[in-house]
Design a protein around this motif. Sequence first.
Motif, PDB file in Angstrom:
ATOM      1  N   ALA A  35     -12.691 -11.154 -10.059  1.00 53.75           N
ATOM      2  CA  ALA A  35     -11.568 -11.744  -9.327  1.00 53.75           C
ATOM      3  C   ALA A  35     -10.540 -10.665  -8.996  1.00 53.75           C
ATOM      4  O   ALA A  35     -10.251  -9.786  -9.815  1.00 53.75           O
ATOM      5  CB  ALA A  35     -10.914 -12.838 -10.150  1.00 53.75           C
ATOM      6  N   CYS A  36     -10.008 -10.744  -7.787  1.00 53.61           N
ATOM      7  CA  CYS A  36      -8.935  -9.853  -7.342  1.00 53.61           C
ATOM      8  C   CYS A  36      -7.799 -10.724  -6.834  1.00 53.61           C
ATOM      9  O   CYS A  36      -8.028 -11.792  -6.276  1.00 53.61           O
ATOM     10  CB  CYS A  36      -9.419  -8.926  -6.238  1.00 53.61           C
ATOM     11  N   VAL A  37      -6.576 -10.267  -7.027  1.00 55.51           N
ATOM     12  CA  VAL A  37      -5.395 -11.056  -6.690  1.00 55.51           C
ATOM     13  C   VAL A  37      -4.584 -10.321  -5.630  1.00 55.51           C
ATOM     14  O   VAL A  37      -4.364  -9.123  -5.726  1.00 55.51           O
ATOM     15  CB  VAL A  37      -4.532 -11.307  -7.949  1.00 55.51           C
ATOM     16  N   LEU A  38      -4.146 -11.071  -4.623  1.00 51.73           N
ATOM     17  CA  LEU A  38      -3.236 -10.550  -3.608  1.00 51.73           C
ATOM     18  C   LEU A  38      -1.832 -11.009  -3.964  1.00 51.73           C
ATOM     19  O   LEU A  38      -1.540 -12.203  -3.972  1.00 51.73           O
ATOM     20  CB  LEU A  38      -3.611 -11.061  -2.215  1.00 51.73           C
ATOM     21  N   ASP A  39      -0.977 -10.063  -4.325  1.00 43.30           N
ATOM     22  CA  ASP A  39       0.432 -10.399  -4.463  1.00 43.30           C
ATOM     23  C   ASP A  39       1.158  -9.763  -3.287  1.00 43.30           C
ATOM     24  O   ASP A  39       0.531  -9.313  -2.347  1.00 43.30           O
ATOM     25  CB  ASP A  39       0.996  -9.982  -5.830  1.00 43.30           C
ATOM     26  N   ASN A  40       2.447  -9.731  -3.311  1.00 44.05           N
ATOM     27  CA  ASN A  40       3.192  -9.232  -2.158  1.00 44.05           C
ATOM     28  C   ASN A  40       3.209  -7.723  -2.044  1.00 44.05           C
ATOM     29  O   ASN A  40       3.723  -7.192  -1.069  1.00 44.05           O
ATOM     30  CB  ASN A  40       4.629  -9.753  -2.205  1.00 44.05           C
ATOM     31  N   TRP A  41       2.670  -7.025  -2.994  1.00 42.46           N
ATOM     32  CA  TRP A  41       2.736  -5.573  -2.988  1.00 42.46           C
ATOM     33  C   TRP A  41       1.370  -4.908  -2.951  1.00 42.46           C
ATOM     34  O   TRP A  41       1.254  -3.768  -2.513  1.00 42.46           O
ATOM     35  CB  TRP A  41       3.521  -5.089  -4.207  1.00 42.46           C
ATOM     36  N   ARG A  42       0.324  -5.606  -3.437  1.00 45.80           N
ATOM     37  CA  ARG A  42      -0.992  -4.979  -3.516  1.00 45.80           C
ATOM     38  C   ARG A  42      -2.057  -6.029  -3.761  1.00 45.80           C
ATOM     39  O   ARG A  42      -1.764  -7.176  -4.101  1.00 45.80           O
ATOM     40  CB  ARG A  42      -1.015  -3.958  -4.653  1.00 45.80           C
ATOM     41  N   ILE A  43      -3.300  -5.600  -3.583  1.00 43.45           N
ATOM     42  CA  ILE A  43      -4.445  -6.377  -4.040  1.00 43.45           C
ATOM     43  C   ILE A  43      -4.967  -5.643  -5.266  1.00 43.45           C
ATOM     44  O   ILE A  43      -5.276  -4.453  -5.202  1.00 43.45           O
ATOM     45  CB  ILE A  43      -5.536  -6.477  -2.962  1.00 43.45           C
ATOM     46  N   TYR A  44      -5.030  -6.341  -6.374  1.00 40.21           N
ATOM     47  CA  TYR A  44      -5.423  -5.686  -7.617  1.00 40.21           C
ATOM     48  C   TYR A  44      -6.491  -6.491  -8.339  1.00 40.21           C
ATOM     49  O   TYR A  44      -6.657  -7.684  -8.111  1.00 40.21           O
ATOM     50  CB  TYR A  44      -4.219  -5.455  -8.532  1.00 40.21           C
ATOM     51  N   SER A  45      -7.207  -5.794  -9.193  1.00 39.56           N
ATOM     52  CA  SER A  45      -8.253  -6.420 -10.001  1.00 39.56           C
ATOM     53  C   SER A  45      -7.592  -7.270 -11.082  1.00 39.56           C
ATOM     54  O   SER A  45      -6.675  -6.813 -11.771  1.00 39.56           O
ATOM     55  CB  SER A  45      -9.136  -5.347 -10.625  1.00 39.56           C
ATOM     56  N   ALA A  46      -8.085  -8.484 -11.249  1.00 44.32           N
ATOM     57  CA  ALA A  46      -7.528  -9.361 -12.287  1.00 44.32           C
ATOM     58  C   ALA A  46      -7.962  -8.933 -13.679  1.00 44.32           C
ATOM     59  O   ALA A  46      -7.326  -9.301 -14.662  1.00 44.32           O
ATOM     60  CB  ALA A  46      -7.944 -10.806 -12.028  1.00 44.32           C
ATOM     61  N   VAL A  47      -8.990  -8.133 -13.764  1.00 43.03           N
ATOM     62  CA  VAL A  47      -9.517  -7.717 -15.057  1.00 43.03           C
ATOM     63  C   VAL A  47      -8.680  -6.593 -15.652  1.00 43.03           C
ATOM     64  O   VAL A  47      -8.193  -6.681 -16.773  1.00 43.03           O
ATOM     65  CB  VAL A  47     -10.998  -7.278 -14.931  1.00 43.03           C
ATOM     66  N   ASP A  48      -8.518  -5.510 -14.889  1.00 46.20           N
ATOM     67  CA  ASP A  48      -7.837  -4.338 -15.442  1.00 46.20           C
ATOM     68  C   ASP A  48      -6.595  -3.913 -14.656  1.00 46.20           C
ATOM     69  O   ASP A  48      -6.031  -2.866 -14.918  1.00 46.20           O
ATOM     70  CB  ASP A  48      -8.811  -3.167 -15.559  1.00 46.20           C
ATOM     71  N   SER A  49      -6.158  -4.697 -13.701  1.00 51.16           N
ATOM     72  CA  SER A  49      -4.940  -4.470 -12.910  1.00 51.16           C
ATOM     73  C   SER A  49      -4.934  -3.164 -12.128  1.00 51.16           C
ATOM     74  O   SER A  49      -3.875  -2.614 -11.848  1.00 51.16           O
ATOM     75  CB  SER A  49      -3.693  -4.536 -13.793  1.00 51.16           C
ATOM     76  N   THR A  50      -6.096  -2.673 -11.763  1.00 49.85           N
ATOM     77  CA  THR A  50      -6.137  -1.483 -10.912  1.00 49.85           C
ATOM     78  C   THR A  50      -5.926  -1.889  -9.469  1.00 49.85           C
ATOM     79  O   THR A  50      -6.453  -2.895  -9.003  1.00 49.85           O
ATOM     80  CB  THR A  50      -7.476  -0.735 -11.045  1.00 49.85           C
ATOM     81  N   THR A  51      -5.140  -1.112  -8.747  1.00 52.60           N
ATOM     82  CA  THR A  51      -4.838  -1.409  -7.355  1.00 52.60           C
ATOM     83  C   THR A  51      -6.042  -1.062  -6.491  1.00 52.60           C
ATOM     84  O   THR A  51      -6.558   0.052  -6.527  1.00 52.60           O
ATOM     85  CB  THR A  51      -3.616  -0.607  -6.889  1.00 52.60           C
TER      86      THR A  51
END
Length: 152
Positions: A35-51
């Motif tokens: 899973a990856c999450v799009l917030d207002n600043w980046r798309i990051y991995s939900a597992v390890d929070s890498t951008t």
Amino acid sequence: MWQRIQTVWLLLVGLIMITFALQDVAVFTLPEGQACVLDNWRIYSAVDSTTLYSTWAIGVFSILTGCASLGLIFLYKRRILQMRLTILTMLVIIGELIYIAWASYQFCSAKGATFAIRFPLALPIICLPLLYLASRRMIYDETLIRASQRLR
């Protein structure tokens, strides 16, 4: 200033857009199940929070429109400028939504991901009719002032 209804609409837009700047907008699921999450600043991995992809413009537009609509409240003596800047704020929100769609499409195309929308994506869409109502009321106030000046 505070007795006008467009002040309420602009205040709501400011609060909603600043709230939107702090929320997650969408969730992507990669083909391998990550899973990856799009917030207002980046798309990051939900597992390890890498951008994975930078989308800082969404956050900048959100904060810009939130602060602009709060600042528009204090331009009540210059209604024409207030109305034009309100329309410009509407256009910026529309541009922000187009950018979100474009960034999501680019990420999905590049990674083969699926896209799932979250509720905070509705917040800028809610702001559009509020800004429209505020601009219509500014037009009404300006025509009322001009009509009363003609009677003098």
